[in-house]
Design a protein around this motif. Structure first.
Motif, PDB file in Angstrom:
ATOM      1  N   ALA A  94      -7.361  -1.386 -12.564  1.00 22.77           N
ATOM      2  CA  ALA A  94      -7.389  -1.721 -10.935  1.00 22.77           C
ATOM      3  C   ALA A  94      -7.689  -3.269 -10.762  1.00 22.77           C
ATOM      4  N   THR A  97      -6.406  -4.989  -7.499  1.00 19.78           N
ATOM      5  CA  THR A  97      -6.897  -4.417  -6.188  1.00 19.78           C
ATOM      6  C   THR A  97      -8.315  -5.136  -5.965  1.00 19.78           C
ATOM      7  N   GLN A  98      -8.845  -4.615  -4.689  1.00 21.35           N
ATOM      8  CA  GLN A  98      -9.845  -5.246  -4.412  1.00 21.35           C
ATOM      9  C   GLN A  98     -11.102  -4.672  -4.808  1.00 21.35           C
ATOM     10  N   TRP A 100     -12.520  -2.097  -8.269  1.00 19.40           N
ATOM     11  CA  TRP A 100     -12.082  -1.600  -9.786  1.00 19.40           C
ATOM     12  C   TRP A 100     -13.334  -1.028 -10.334  1.00 19.40           C
ATOM     13  N   PHE A 161      -2.678   3.980  -1.459  1.00 17.11           N
ATOM     14  CA  PHE A 161      -3.519   3.467  -0.599  1.00 17.11           C
ATOM     15  C   PHE A 161      -4.321   4.691  -0.048  1.00 17.11           C
ATOM     16  N   HIS A 178      -4.950  -8.019   2.262  1.00 13.99           N
ATOM     17  CA  HIS A 178      -3.772  -7.691   1.798  1.00 13.99           C
ATOM     18  C   HIS A 178      -2.694  -8.150   2.806  1.00 13.99           C
ATOM     19  N   TYR A 192      -1.484  -9.039  -2.557  1.00 15.34           N
ATOM     20  CA  TYR A 192      -2.858  -9.104  -2.681  1.00 15.34           C
ATOM     21  C   TYR A 192      -3.411 -10.551  -3.577  1.00 15.34           C
TER      22      TYR A 192
END
Length: 315
Positions: A94, A97-98, A100, A161, A178, A192
Motif C-alpha cells: 500500500a 496510497t495515502q 499503509w 476505494f 488524488h 496519486y
C-alpha cells in the motif's frame, strides 16, 4: 528472527507474552517467522495478528477479504491473486496510497509443492546500495502512481476505494490529493503523488519504500508486457509510475533498483502453519513462482498515513 516452538504452543498468547521481544526484532531484523506453533486456523491467525498489532485493518481494496465460508475471519485477506508461474516483485504494501500498514502478517495454510518462497528485501540496505544521485532525485521529486481501473482487469475502483459511485469516489479521495480522469464509468484513471523513500525519525532511519517494481512497465515480465502491449500504449497500462514532476523513470534505473533489491533479499521457504510477521515500513516483500496448491492468508495492522513531516514532501 525465526522462532520455533517444539512444544507447539498456542501462537496468539505467546505473542502477547513476548510482545516487547517481537517489537524489538521487527526493528532489528525487519521480520519474525513463527514456526511449529499451534496457530488455530484462520480464527487463531486473526487472534495472533491482533496480538502482534495494536489494531487490524479490514478496508484494503487491493486484496479480497477472506470473510466468506467456513472459518471466515473479518480481518483476514486472501493473498494477492497473481499467476503462480510468475514472481511477485518486491513492494511495500500500500505504499502507493495515502495509508499503509506498518505491520503485515502472512499465514501459510498449505505450502507449494515446489517454490513459492516468501522474499524480503531490507529497505535500509537498499538505500545504502543505490547510487547517491538516484536517491537524491527520488527524494526531491517523489513519485506519481497512476492506476487505470478497467472493468474486468484487476480490482474495480469500487472495490479498491470501498465506494459505490463516482460521486462518492470524488468526495472520498479528492481531498487527499488524488486526481481522477474519467473516461467512462468502466474506465477511469486515478493518480496519486507521494514518496519513494520513507523517513522514520523515531528510529533515525530512512528506507526504500515504494511499488516501482509493481507499477513500472519496464519491470513487468516479458509475457505480461507483450500481452498488455497488444491493447494499450505503455503510458495507458493499468499500472504506471513516474517521477513526481511527470518525467519518466529511466529504464536503466528500474533495472538497477531491481538488481539492488534482489541483492539485498532473503528467501523464506514455507511450511504449513508458518506465520510471517513483517515490518512493512522497512521490508519490501514478494513471492517466488511455485507449483501446486499454495494457500496463504494475510492480515494488515497499525496503519500509517502520508504526512509531510513523516515522509518528506515531494518538491
Amino acid at each position: 528472527m525465526h522462532i520455533t516452538s517444539p512444544s507447539r504452543e498456542p501462537l496468539a498468547p505467546w505473542i502477547r507474552q513476548h510482545r516487547d521481544r517481537i517489537d524489538e526484532a521487527l526493528w532489528t531484523d525487519g521480520h519474525v517467522l513463527f514456526r511449529e506453533f499451534d496457530v488455530g486456523g484462520l480464527e487463531g491467525f486473526e487472534a495472533s495478528a491482533a496480538s502482534a498489532c495494536d489494531a487490524l485493518y479490514r478496508h484494503y481494496g487491493d486484496l479480497p477479504l477472506a470473510s466468506v465460508g467456513a472459518g471466515a475471519s473479518d480481518n483476514v485477506y486472501f493473498a494477492t491473486p497473481y499467476p503462480k508461474h510468475l514472481e511477485i516483485r518486491f513492494h511495500n504494501e500500500a505504499s502507493h496510497t495515502q495509508t499503509w500498514p506498518s505491520r503485515q502478517l502472512f499465514f501459510c495454510l498449505e505450502p507449494a509443492s515446489e517454490g513459492g518462497e516468501w522474499t524480503l528485501s531490507d529497505g535500509r540496505r537498499v538505500v545504502e546500495r543505490l547510487p547517491a544521485d538516484m536517491l537524491e532525485r527520488f527524494r526531491e521529486l517523489g513519485l506519481v502512481y497512476r492506476r487505470r481501473f478497467i472493468r474486468g482487469l484487476d480490482a474495480s475502483w469500487e472495490q479498491f476505494f470501498q465506494v459505490d459511485s463516482l460521486e462518492e469516489l470524488r468526495e472520498k479521495i479528492t481531498p487527499t490529493g488524488h486526481e481522477i480522469d474519467v473516461i467512462s464509468e468502466n474506465d477511469l484513471t486515478v493518480s496519486y503523488r507521494t514518496h519513494a523513500l520513507l523517513q522514520i525519525p523515531e528510529h533515525d532511519t530512512e528506507a526504500w519504500f515504494n511499488q516501482i517494481l509493481l507499477h513500472h512497465p519496464d519491470a513487468l515480465p516479458g509475457q505480461i508486457d507483450a500481452m498488455l502491449g497488444k491493447h494499450f500504449r505503455r503510458d495507458q497500462y493499468p499500472r504506471t509510475v513516474c517521477f513526481g514532476d511527470g518525467s519518466p523513470i529511466p529504464t536503466e534505473w528500474v533495472r538497477t533498483i531491481d538488481r539492488v533489491l534482489t541483492e539485498c533479499a532473503i528467501h523464506i521457504p514455507t511450511q504449513a502453519n508458518d506465520v510471517l510477521l513483517v515490518n512493512n515500513l522497512l521490508m519490501a516483500h514478494g513471492r517466488l513462482p511455485y507449483s501446486g496448491n499454495r494457500q496463504v492468508r494475510v492480515a494488515l495492522g497499525d496503519m500509517k498515513e502520508h504526512a509531510a513531516a513523516a515522509v518528506g514532501e515531494p518538491a
